[in-house]
Design a protein around this motif. Structure first.
Motif, PDB file in Angstrom:
ATOM      1  N   GLU A  24       9.157   0.310   0.217  1.00 12.74           N
ATOM      2  CA  GLU A  24       9.309   0.494   1.664  1.00 12.74           C
ATOM      3  C   GLU A  24      10.471  -0.342   2.185  1.00 12.74           C
ATOM      4  O   GLU A  24      11.239   0.094   3.044  1.00 12.74           O
ATOM      5  CB  GLU A  24       8.001   0.131   2.399  1.00 12.74           C
ATOM      6  CG  GLU A  24       6.952   1.219   2.314  1.00 12.74           C
ATOM      7  CD  GLU A  24       7.510   2.616   2.632  1.00 12.74           C
ATOM      8  OE1 GLU A  24       8.193   2.781   3.658  1.00 12.74           O
ATOM      9  OE2 GLU A  24       7.283   3.548   1.832  1.00 12.74           O
ATOM     10  N   PHE A  27      13.637   1.441   1.233  1.00  8.89           N
ATOM     11  CA  PHE A  27      13.892   2.597   2.109  1.00  8.89           C
ATOM     12  C   PHE A  27      14.495   2.170   3.448  1.00  8.89           C
ATOM     13  O   PHE A  27      15.302   2.882   4.036  1.00  8.89           O
ATOM     14  CB  PHE A  27      12.603   3.387   2.347  1.00  8.89           C
ATOM     15  CG  PHE A  27      12.246   4.357   1.241  1.00  8.89           C
ATOM     16  CD1 PHE A  27      13.231   5.120   0.615  1.00  8.89           C
ATOM     17  CD2 PHE A  27      10.929   4.530   0.841  1.00  8.89           C
ATOM     18  CE1 PHE A  27      12.902   6.021  -0.408  1.00  8.89           C
ATOM     19  CE2 PHE A  27      10.590   5.424  -0.169  1.00  8.89           C
ATOM     20  CZ  PHE A  27      11.584   6.168  -0.784  1.00  8.89           C
ATOM     21  N   GLN A  28      14.079   0.988   3.917  1.00  8.74           N
ATOM     22  CA  GLN A  28      14.572   0.543   5.230  1.00  8.74           C
ATOM     23  C   GLN A  28      16.077   0.237   5.228  1.00  8.74           C
ATOM     24  O   GLN A  28      16.694   0.101   6.270  1.00  8.74           O
ATOM     25  CB  GLN A  28      13.787  -0.689   5.683  1.00  8.74           C
ATOM     26  CG  GLN A  28      12.392  -0.322   6.168  1.00  8.74           C
ATOM     27  CD  GLN A  28      11.488  -1.525   6.300  1.00  8.74           C
ATOM     28  OE1 GLN A  28      11.965  -2.659   6.341  1.00  8.74           O
ATOM     29  NE2 GLN A  28      10.192  -1.271   6.344  1.00  8.74           N
ATOM     30  N   ARG A  29      16.663   0.130   4.030  1.00  6.52           N
ATOM     31  CA  ARG A  29      18.115  -0.106   3.971  1.00  6.52           C
ATOM     32  C   ARG A  29      18.916   1.147   4.330  1.00  6.52           C
ATOM     33  O   ARG A  29      20.116   1.087   4.486  1.00  6.52           O
ATOM     34  CB  ARG A  29      18.534  -0.509   2.550  1.00  6.52           C
ATOM     35  CG  ARG A  29      17.981  -1.816   2.084  1.00  6.52           C
ATOM     36  CD  ARG A  29      18.524  -2.061   0.671  1.00  6.52           C
ATOM     37  NE  ARG A  29      17.719  -3.010  -0.040  1.00  6.52           N
ATOM     38  CZ  ARG A  29      17.586  -3.039  -1.370  1.00  6.52           C
ATOM     39  NH1 ARG A  29      18.219  -2.152  -2.110  1.00  6.52           N
ATOM     40  NH2 ARG A  29      16.841  -3.935  -1.934  1.00  6.52           N
ATOM     41  N   TYR A  30      18.247   2.278   4.350  1.00  2.00           N
ATOM     42  CA  TYR A  30      18.952   3.549   4.531  1.00  2.00           C
ATOM     43  C   TYR A  30      18.419   4.271   5.759  1.00  2.00           C
ATOM     44  O   TYR A  30      17.265   4.061   6.147  1.00  2.00           O
ATOM     45  CB  TYR A  30      18.757   4.442   3.286  1.00  2.00           C
ATOM     46  CG  TYR A  30      19.153   3.743   2.001  1.00  2.00           C
ATOM     47  CD1 TYR A  30      20.489   3.688   1.607  1.00  2.00           C
ATOM     48  CD2 TYR A  30      18.206   3.097   1.217  1.00  2.00           C
ATOM     49  CE1 TYR A  30      20.858   3.025   0.450  1.00  2.00           C
ATOM     50  CE2 TYR A  30      18.573   2.421   0.050  1.00  2.00           C
ATOM     51  CZ  TYR A  30      19.898   2.396  -0.322  1.00  2.00           C
ATOM     52  OH  TYR A  30      20.267   1.728  -1.465  1.00  2.00           O
ATOM     53  N   PRO A  31      19.246   5.143   6.359  1.00  2.22           N
ATOM     54  CA  PRO A  31      18.733   5.942   7.486  1.00  2.22           C
ATOM     55  C   PRO A  31      17.515   6.764   7.035  1.00  2.22           C
ATOM     56  O   PRO A  31      17.428   7.150   5.862  1.00  2.22           O
ATOM     57  CB  PRO A  31      19.914   6.864   7.829  1.00  2.22           C
ATOM     58  CG  PRO A  31      21.126   6.207   7.241  1.00  2.22           C
ATOM     59  CD  PRO A  31      20.657   5.448   6.044  1.00  2.22           C
ATOM     60  N   ALA A  32      16.620   7.033   7.991  1.00  2.00           N
ATOM     61  CA  ALA A  32      15.363   7.723   7.656  1.00  2.00           C
ATOM     62  C   ALA A  32      15.598   9.071   6.977  1.00  2.00           C
ATOM     63  O   ALA A  32      14.804   9.492   6.142  1.00  2.00           O
ATOM     64  CB  ALA A  32      14.532   7.894   8.925  1.00  2.00           C
ATOM     65  N   ASP A  33      16.686   9.748   7.321  1.00  2.00           N
ATOM     66  CA  ASP A  33      16.950  11.055   6.703  1.00  2.00           C
ATOM     67  C   ASP A  33      17.808  10.935   5.438  1.00  2.00           C
ATOM     68  O   ASP A  33      18.367  11.909   4.962  1.00  2.00           O
ATOM     69  CB  ASP A  33      17.620  12.005   7.701  1.00  2.00           C
ATOM     70  CG  ASP A  33      18.969  11.474   8.186  1.00  2.00           C
ATOM     71  OD1 ASP A  33      19.233  10.268   7.976  1.00  2.00           O
ATOM     72  OD2 ASP A  33      19.748  12.253   8.756  1.00  2.00           O
ATOM     73  N   ARG A  34      17.925   9.715   4.916  1.00  2.00           N
ATOM     74  CA  ARG A  34      18.727   9.494   3.698  1.00  2.00           C
ATOM     75  C   ARG A  34      17.928   8.724   2.643  1.00  2.00           C
ATOM     76  O   ARG A  34      18.459   7.886   1.934  1.00  2.00           O
ATOM     77  CB  ARG A  34      20.000   8.696   4.023  1.00  2.00           C
ATOM     78  CG  ARG A  34      20.989   9.427   4.898  1.00  2.00           C
ATOM     79  CD  ARG A  34      21.810  10.435   4.069  1.00  2.00           C
ATOM     80  NE  ARG A  34      22.872  11.029   4.843  1.00  2.00           N
ATOM     81  CZ  ARG A  34      22.741  12.075   5.650  1.00  2.00           C
ATOM     82  NH1 ARG A  34      21.554  12.634   5.801  1.00  2.00           N
ATOM     83  NH2 ARG A  34      23.774  12.557   6.300  1.00  2.00           N
ATOM     84  N   ARG A  35      16.639   9.018   2.556  1.00  5.44           N
ATOM     85  CA  ARG A  35      15.785   8.291   1.609  1.00  5.44           C
ATOM     86  C   ARG A  35      16.247   8.485   0.165  1.00  5.44           C
ATOM     87  O   ARG A  35      16.029   7.640  -0.692  1.00  5.44           O
ATOM     88  CB  ARG A  35      14.323   8.750   1.735  1.00  5.44           C
ATOM     89  CG  ARG A  35      13.633   8.190   2.951  1.00  5.44           C
ATOM     90  CD  ARG A  35      12.343   8.928   3.228  1.00  5.44           C
ATOM     91  NE  ARG A  35      11.266   8.613   2.310  1.00  5.44           N
ATOM     92  CZ  ARG A  35      10.326   7.701   2.556  1.00  5.44           C
ATOM     93  NH1 ARG A  35      10.340   7.034   3.676  1.00  5.44           N
ATOM     94  NH2 ARG A  35       9.360   7.487   1.685  1.00  5.44           N
TER      95      ARG A  35
END
Ligand code: FES
Length: 170
Positions: A24, A27-35
């Motif tokens: 998690e 994932f927060q390092r990237y935009p939500a639509d770029r998981r």
């Protein structure tokens, strides 16, 4: 099957709660639509948690987590040599033989490793203690020749030094 093919074990691994928390954070390092951009660090985490290598099922599991078609995860995992696609020994010895290391004597280093371990490049010892791999540049050219054992770099190597290093491993 070639060296970079994926192997199946028939067992789907699952991340621990701690790793899921780390994922998690990744994932927060990237935009939500770029998981999907998180695929490489998550593969790295999977390799650590699932015994030092990535089975076909591990790759499928990571694909599901990042929302990527499995084939695209296989493409990433088979391209980068830092992902192990078959089991490795307790000590994964990766000796660089690329240009800087070669000019500084990686041939002698590799020969010494092969003699000491009684292994050819790509082989694992029967007791599963050592895997010897020949790899491309690991980014430590300034102190060539070098090798990596698990997470540690060993630089400015000679044939004698590698034998000492192997002898000192617990
Ligand atoms: S050539 Fe060996 S680390 Fe770069």
């Amino acid at each position: 099957m070639n060296e970079r093919s994926t192997l199946s074990t028939g067992v789907t691994p699952r991340f621990s709660e701690e790793s899921l928390r780390q994922i998690e954070v990744i994932f927060q390092r990237y935009p939500a639509d770029r998981r999907q951009s998180a695929v490489m660090p998550i593969l790295h985490l999977a390799q650590r948690e699932f015994g030092g290598w990535l089975s076909r099922e591990s790759l499928d599991y990571v694909a599901e987590l990042v929302g990527m078609p499995p084939i695209r995860v296989y493409e990433v995992a088979t391209f980068y040599t830092m992902y192990n696609l078959k089991p490795v020994g307790r000590y994964h010895i990766q000796a660089c033989t690329n240009i800087s290391c070669w000019l500084c004597g990686s041939d002698q280093v590799m020969d010494a490793l092969k003699r000491k371990l009684k292994l050819a490049a790509g082989q694992t010892s029967e007791d599963k203690r050592f895997t010897l791999a020949e790899v491309e540049c690991l980014g430590a050219c300034v102190n060539a020749p070098m090798m990596q054992i698990n997470d540690d770099y060993y630089e400015n190597l000679t044939a004698d030094k590698v034998v000492e290093i192997i002898d000192r491993l617990p």
